[in-house]
Design a protein around this motif. Sequence first.
Motif, PDB file in Angstrom:
ATOM      1  N   ARG A 105       0.910  -1.218   0.034  1.00 25.50           N
ATOM      2  CA  ARG A 105       0.024  -0.054  -0.021  1.00 25.50           C
ATOM      3  C   ARG A 105       0.787   1.178  -0.004  1.00 25.50           C
ATOM      4  NH1 ARG A 105      -5.336  -1.587   3.322  1.00 25.50           N
ATOM      5  NH2 ARG A 105      -6.470  -2.240   1.262  1.00 25.50           N
ATOM      6  N   SER A 109       1.962   3.351  -3.737  1.00 28.68           N
ATOM      7  CA  SER A 109       1.676   4.719  -3.715  1.00 28.68           C
ATOM      8  C   SER A 109       2.572   5.814  -3.727  1.00 28.68           C
ATOM      9  CB  SER A 109       0.730   5.085  -2.220  1.00 28.68           C
ATOM     10  OG  SER A 109      -0.531   4.363  -2.197  1.00 28.68           O
ATOM     11  N   THR A 165      -3.857  -0.292  -3.334  1.00 27.04           N
ATOM     12  CA  THR A 165      -3.818   0.923  -2.749  1.00 27.04           C
ATOM     13  C   THR A 165      -5.158   1.658  -2.397  1.00 27.04           C
ATOM     14  OG1 THR A 165      -3.690   2.029  -4.902  1.00 27.04           O
ATOM     15  CG2 THR A 165      -1.473   1.471  -3.893  1.00 27.04           C
ATOM     16  N   SER A 166      -6.138   0.934  -2.754  1.00 27.47           N
ATOM     17  CA  SER A 166      -7.490   1.520  -2.428  1.00 27.47           C
ATOM     18  C   SER A 166      -8.403   0.540  -1.393  1.00 27.47           C
ATOM     19  CB  SER A 166      -8.317   1.326  -3.561  1.00 27.47           C
ATOM     20  OG  SER A 166      -8.882   0.064  -3.910  1.00 27.47           O
TER      21      SER A 166
END
Length: 187
Positions: A105, A109, A165-166
């Motif tokens: 994550r 990002s 990442t969501s």
Amino acid sequence: MVDARILNTAAALNAAIVELASKQPVSRITVSDVTREAGINRATFYAHHSSPSALLASVLTSDLDEVRRVDAEERAAGEREPSLITRDAVASTAAHIDRFLPVYRLALSDRTDGTTQHVLASHLEVSCLQHLRDSVSPDRVPGDPALVAAFVANGLVGAIALAATSELWDKDRVADVLMAMMPAWWD
């Protein structure tokens, strides 16, 4: 036989980088951070790795290499349906992401360091190319196998990066979606 001290140092380094990279992007982790977390000195760190990014890449690559090894063994045995073997490899890759989700994550990002994305893309590209060469009839591959492998691998990484990442991350659902995206001629 490998010296127990070397194994202990490697384990301490691996645990340290995963812990640190779970809290901040590897681009902001220093050698001092890793040595402090691992309880070793700088010379020992540099005897094993050149940078925190290289250490993280090593940890992730080792885990991913096991996925490739199992896939190759199962394909060589020829006892299971190829599509089921592919499904297991995709699910195992999603499980790898899940094991290291905080790391992924942050890393996926972080626009200042592509270590993790590169590790994942490289692993998948090599795995895809190996699969194309060993398990798919050449007449079914629509072009240069290296180009096809790069396309499939980087597409998978893009989808994984979005999901990881969501709030969309669910390893089983992601594995299902990734399988649905695989070319029909793959197996």
